[in-house]
Design a protein around this motif. Structure first.
Motif, PDB file in Angstrom:
ATOM      1  N   ALA A  23       0.834  -1.200   0.000  1.00 32.48           N
ATOM      2  CA  ALA A  23       0.000   0.000   0.000  1.00 32.48           C
ATOM      3  C   ALA A  23       0.870   1.252   0.000  1.00 32.48           C
ATOM      4  N   CYS A  24       1.936   1.246   0.786  1.00 34.34           N
ATOM      5  CA  CYS A  24       2.837   2.408   0.849  1.00 34.34           C
ATOM      6  C   CYS A  24       3.563   2.619  -0.473  1.00 34.34           C
ATOM      7  N   ARG A  25       4.027   1.519  -1.085  1.00 40.87           N
ATOM      8  CA  ARG A  25       4.741   1.653  -2.352  1.00 40.87           C
ATOM      9  C   ARG A  25       3.814   2.178  -3.445  1.00 40.87           C
ATOM     10  N   TRP A  26       2.576   1.669  -3.511  1.00 41.52           N
ATOM     11  CA  TRP A  26       1.649   2.141  -4.526  1.00 41.52           C
ATOM     12  C   TRP A  26       1.333   3.622  -4.332  1.00 41.52           C
ATOM     13  N   ALA A  27       1.148   4.018  -3.093  1.00 40.54           N
ATOM     14  CA  ALA A  27       0.838   5.426  -2.815  1.00 40.54           C
ATOM     15  C   ALA A  27       1.991   6.324  -3.250  1.00 40.54           C
ATOM     16  N   VAL A  28       3.211   5.938  -2.938  1.00 38.58           N
ATOM     17  CA  VAL A  28       4.368   6.754  -3.295  1.00 38.58           C
ATOM     18  C   VAL A  28       4.556   6.795  -4.811  1.00 38.58           C
ATOM     19  N   THR A  29       4.422   5.636  -5.467  1.00 38.57           N
ATOM     20  CA  THR A  29       4.607   5.583  -6.923  1.00 38.57           C
ATOM     21  C   THR A  29       3.574   6.430  -7.639  1.00 38.57           C
ATOM     22  N   ALA A  30       2.308   6.322  -7.256  1.00 38.03           N
ATOM     23  CA  ALA A  30       1.242   7.103  -7.898  1.00 38.03           C
ATOM     24  C   ALA A  30       1.436   8.593  -7.658  1.00 38.03           C
ATOM     25  N   LEU A  31       1.815   8.974  -6.446  1.00 38.09           N
ATOM     26  CA  LEU A  31       2.012  10.384  -6.126  1.00 38.09           C
ATOM     27  C   LEU A  31       3.195  10.961  -6.901  1.00 38.09           C
ATOM     28  N   SER A  32       4.225  10.153  -7.145  1.00 37.88           N
ATOM     29  CA  SER A  32       5.419  10.649  -7.840  1.00 37.88           C
ATOM     30  C   SER A  32       5.137  11.017  -9.293  1.00 37.88           C
ATOM     31  N   ARG A  33       4.029  10.521  -9.858  1.00 38.26           N
ATOM     32  CA  ARG A  33       3.684  10.872 -11.233  1.00 38.26           C
ATOM     33  C   ARG A  33       3.220  12.320 -11.364  1.00 38.26           C
ATOM     34  N   HIS A  34       2.893  12.946 -10.234  1.00 33.85           N
ATOM     35  CA  HIS A  34       2.326  14.283 -10.267  1.00 33.85           C
ATOM     36  C   HIS A  34       3.255  15.348  -9.713  1.00 33.85           C
ATOM     37  N   THR A  35       4.394  14.966  -9.174  1.00 34.44           N
ATOM     38  CA  THR A  35       5.303  15.956  -8.587  1.00 34.44           C
ATOM     39  C   THR A  35       6.737  15.441  -8.641  1.00 34.44           C
ATOM     40  N   PRO A  36       7.702  16.336  -8.874  1.00 35.03           N
ATOM     41  CA  PRO A  36       9.104  15.921  -8.864  1.00 35.03           C
ATOM     42  C   PRO A  36       9.665  15.770  -7.448  1.00 35.03           C
ATOM     43  N   ALA A  37       8.846  15.961  -6.437  1.00 35.99           N
ATOM     44  CA  ALA A  37       9.322  15.890  -5.057  1.00 35.99           C
ATOM     45  C   ALA A  37       9.859  14.500  -4.735  1.00 35.99           C
ATOM     46  N   THR A  38      10.827  14.470  -3.818  1.00 36.06           N
ATOM     47  CA  THR A  38      11.253  13.202  -3.215  1.00 36.06           C
ATOM     48  C   THR A  38      10.204  12.826  -2.183  1.00 36.06           C
ATOM     49  N   ILE A  39       9.660  11.619  -2.282  1.00 35.40           N
ATOM     50  CA  ILE A  39       8.519  11.205  -1.457  1.00 35.40           C
ATOM     51  C   ILE A  39       8.914   9.980  -0.652  1.00 35.40           C
ATOM     52  N   SER A  40       8.504   9.943   0.596  1.00 35.63           N
ATOM     53  CA  SER A  40       8.764   8.758   1.424  1.00 35.63           C
ATOM     54  C   SER A  40       7.646   8.574   2.430  1.00 35.63           C
ATOM     55  N   VAL A  41       7.407   7.325   2.782  1.00 29.24           N
ATOM     56  CA  VAL A  41       6.477   6.965   3.859  1.00 29.24           C
ATOM     57  C   VAL A  41       7.291   6.262   4.928  1.00 29.24           C
ATOM     58  N   LEU A  42       7.261   6.802   6.138  1.00 29.13           N
ATOM     59  CA  LEU A  42       7.948   6.184   7.278  1.00 29.13           C
ATOM     60  C   LEU A  42       6.897   5.783   8.298  1.00 29.13           C
ATOM     61  N   LEU A  43       6.952   4.539   8.741  1.00 28.34           N
ATOM     62  CA  LEU A  43       5.980   4.032   9.716  1.00 28.34           C
ATOM     63  C   LEU A  43       6.695   3.670  11.020  1.00 28.34           C
ATOM     64  N   ALA A  44       5.947   3.779  12.113  1.00 29.32           N
ATOM     65  CA  ALA A  44       6.507   3.475  13.432  1.00 29.32           C
ATOM     66  C   ALA A  44       6.665   1.962  13.595  1.00 29.32           C
ATOM     67  N   VAL A  45       7.900   1.535  13.801  1.00 27.29           N
ATOM     68  CA  VAL A  45       8.220   0.123  14.059  1.00 27.29           C
ATOM     69  C   VAL A  45       9.076   0.085  15.313  1.00 27.29           C
ATOM     70  N   HIS A  46       8.507  -0.465  16.370  1.00 27.93           N
ATOM     71  CA  HIS A  46       9.129  -0.457  17.693  1.00 27.93           C
ATOM     72  C   HIS A  46       9.379   0.982  18.123  1.00 27.93           C
ATOM     73  N   ASP A  47      10.650   1.393  18.278  1.00 28.08           N
ATOM     74  CA  ASP A  47      10.925   2.730  18.792  1.00 28.08           C
ATOM     75  C   ASP A  47      11.487   3.655  17.729  1.00 28.08           C
ATOM     76  N   ARG A  48      11.280   3.313  16.457  1.00 26.93           N
ATOM     77  CA  ARG A  48      11.826   4.121  15.368  1.00 26.93           C
ATOM     78  C   ARG A  48      10.819   4.282  14.240  1.00 26.93           C
ATOM     79  N   LEU A  49      11.089   5.276  13.401  1.00 27.22           N
ATOM     80  CA  LEU A  49      10.352   5.418  12.157  1.00 27.22           C
ATOM     81  C   LEU A  49      11.153   4.719  11.073  1.00 27.22           C
ATOM     82  N   ARG A  50      10.539   3.746  10.427  1.00 25.79           N
ATOM     83  CA  ARG A  50      11.248   2.964   9.414  1.00 25.79           C
ATOM     84  C   ARG A  50      10.678   3.299   8.038  1.00 25.79           C
ATOM     85  N   CYS A  51      11.577   3.582   7.085  1.00 24.11           N
ATOM     86  CA  CYS A  51      11.146   3.899   5.732  1.00 24.11           C
ATOM     87  C   CYS A  51      10.594   2.641   5.066  1.00 24.11           C
TER      88      CYS A  51
END
Length: 469
Positions: A23-51
């Motif tokens: 789900a995260c990869r699809w969201a990032v890939t689809a969003l990248s078609r509309h903007t040249p921005a660098t895009i990332s999704v980081l989710l909380a895993v234990h005590d860190r945000l993991r890309c």
């Protein structure tokens, strides 16, 4: 920019995602078609945000501490961050040299709890306000889909091992290392019990040990030391091993203490070198089938644990060398200063000791002969002291004994024992004795002991003199 189309293109595929990373990869890939921005999704895993997903960048931060960077700030506060100029934001984490602006919004679950962030970074002028609303809408929909799929991805066993490696490397004592290693082994292996056995000693018990661990500890505590040695020797002789948990196959004789405790599943991994190491025992009362990957992870853990133990032992040796006289092995001026600083008035006696005629030994026979005299004398004086008495070398041929006595006469008797010990090896010494007075500094007490010593020298050497109280 048609932001409604952006939202539609990103969200149309989310219901088809079967896993959170997908789900995260699809969201990032689809969003990248509309903007040249660098895009990332980081989710909380234990005590860190993991890309979990990202578009191209010179650097992607695989994990970020939960309160680090703009992403950490957004996750911790749940409030979006719109940063038109990243150079003025102290929390900015650089990923590319050309980034000028950043927009970060929280990814929330249906209950409104932050589970991660959606981050966009631009290297060209961009109107961030329209993107702020769009990004938040996308993050909300992504959060809902992630929640439907069971939440952020679980921490992998390799990730757990990496996290525990930090705890091992920061442990301050061998006991802490052994406890941290056992805790890591339980969590990474998913077996119920783990113990580290090094030098015939088990690591500390956890606050709430399992019944199986309690039984294992009791069996090992009552076992013949030779039985423990066989267990360790087997692991070092043949390498890591594990059971298949199949009925009808009796355990190896070396592991009888464990099976008597109720162990049905066992992973045994050698720790450290054969002559000084031990064994990591990871066990369960259930009949399971550990896979080879589990064993490999336990081997990595055992290696990290021994590295931490060896580091602590090396530091201890260095500290001992730094606080000991390399010739005689006696403690020297640093520890001596600490010891006399804790002297008890009227009870702690300082015995200043000087070797009579030592300069003539060096001048006549050379320094090697003088060194042999000092080493032999140090051993003789140590042998004449009582348990708990301490002997220091504070100069070339100068020693000080620190002893606890109930009255001054007792200190004099100990000093006389030292002179007799010196005579037995063909040397003589002069000894000055002083007991700290109330309110007297340690340096002043030592000065009085030295004055008493020189009183002996003036009277012909080879004797004892007590400083006046």
């Amino acid at each position: 920019m048609d932001h409604q189309r952006v939202i539609r293109d990103v969200t149309v595929r989310l219901p088809m995602a079967s896993t959170t990373p997908e789900a995260c990869r699809w969201a990032v890939t689809a969003l990248s078609r509309h903007t040249p921005a660098t895009i990332s999704v980081l989710l909380a895993v234990h005590d860190r945000l993991r890309c979990v997903a990202a578009t191209g960048a010179w650097q992607v931060f695989a994990t970020v501490p939960a309160r680090t960077g703009i992403v950490g700030r957004v996750y911790a506060t749940g409030a979006p961050a719109v940063v038109p100029d990243v150079t003025v934001d102290p929390d900015y984490l650089p990923v590319r040299p050309d980034v000028t602006a950043e927009l970060c919004v929280p990814v929330l679950d249906p209950a409104g709890r932050a589970i991660g962030v959606l981050d966009l970074q631009w290297g060209e002028p961009t109107d961030l306000e329209p993107w702020r609303e769009t990004a938040q809408l996308l993050a909300d929909r992504l959060g809902a889909r992630i929640a439907a799929l069971g939440g952020p991805p679980a921490e992998s066993r390799s990730e757990k091992l990496l996290r525990h490696a930090a705890a091992l490397s920061s442990a301050a004592t061998e006991g802490e290392v052994m406890g941290a290693a056992a805790h890591a082994a339980r969590e990474v292996s998913t077996l119920s019990t783990a113990l580290l056995l090094i030098g015939g000693q088990l690591g500390p018990s956890p606050a709430t040990p399992s019944d199986l661990e309690t039984h294992i500890r009791a069996e090992l505590a009552g076992a013949d030391p030779a039985a423990l040695d066989r267990m360790v020797d087997r692991a070092h002789r043949y390498g890591a091993g594990y059971t298949l948990g199949e009925a009808g196959h009796p355990p190896t004789e070396d592991y009888r203490p464990l099976t008597r405790a109720g162990v049905q599943t066992l992973v045994a991994v050698p720790v450290g070198p054969t002559d000084a190491g031990g064994v990591l025992l990871v066990a369960d009362e259930r009949a399971l089938r550990p896979d080879p990957t589990t064993v490999s992870l336990m081997e990595l853990l055992a290696g990290q644990a021994w590295t931490s133990v060896d580091r602590l032992r090396t530091l201890a040796r260095l500290r001992e060398q730094a606080s000991s006289d390399p010739l005689t092995g006696l403690r020297h001026t640093g520890p001596f200063g600490q010891r006399i600083a804790a002297a008890t008035p009227g009870r702690t006696a300082l015995l200043a000791i000087d070797v009579d005629g030592f300069k003539s030994v060096n001048d006549t026979y050379g320094h090697q002969a003088g060194d042999r005299v000092l080493v032999g004398l140090a051993r003789a004086l140590e042998g004449a002291l009582r348990a708990g008495d301490e002997l220091y070398r504070i100069g070339g041929d100068e020693f000080v004994a620190v002893i606890e006595v109930s009255r001054p006469e007792e200190a004099v008797r100990i000093a006389e024992r030292l002179t007799e010990a010196a005579r037995r090896i063909g040397r003589t010494i002069s000894v000055g004795v002083a007991l700290p007075r109330p309110g007297e500094t340690p340096d002043r007490t030592l000065r009085r002991a030295d004055q008493a010593l020189y009183a002996v020298k003036r009277q012909g050497r080879d004797g004892v003199h007590l400083s006046a109280a």
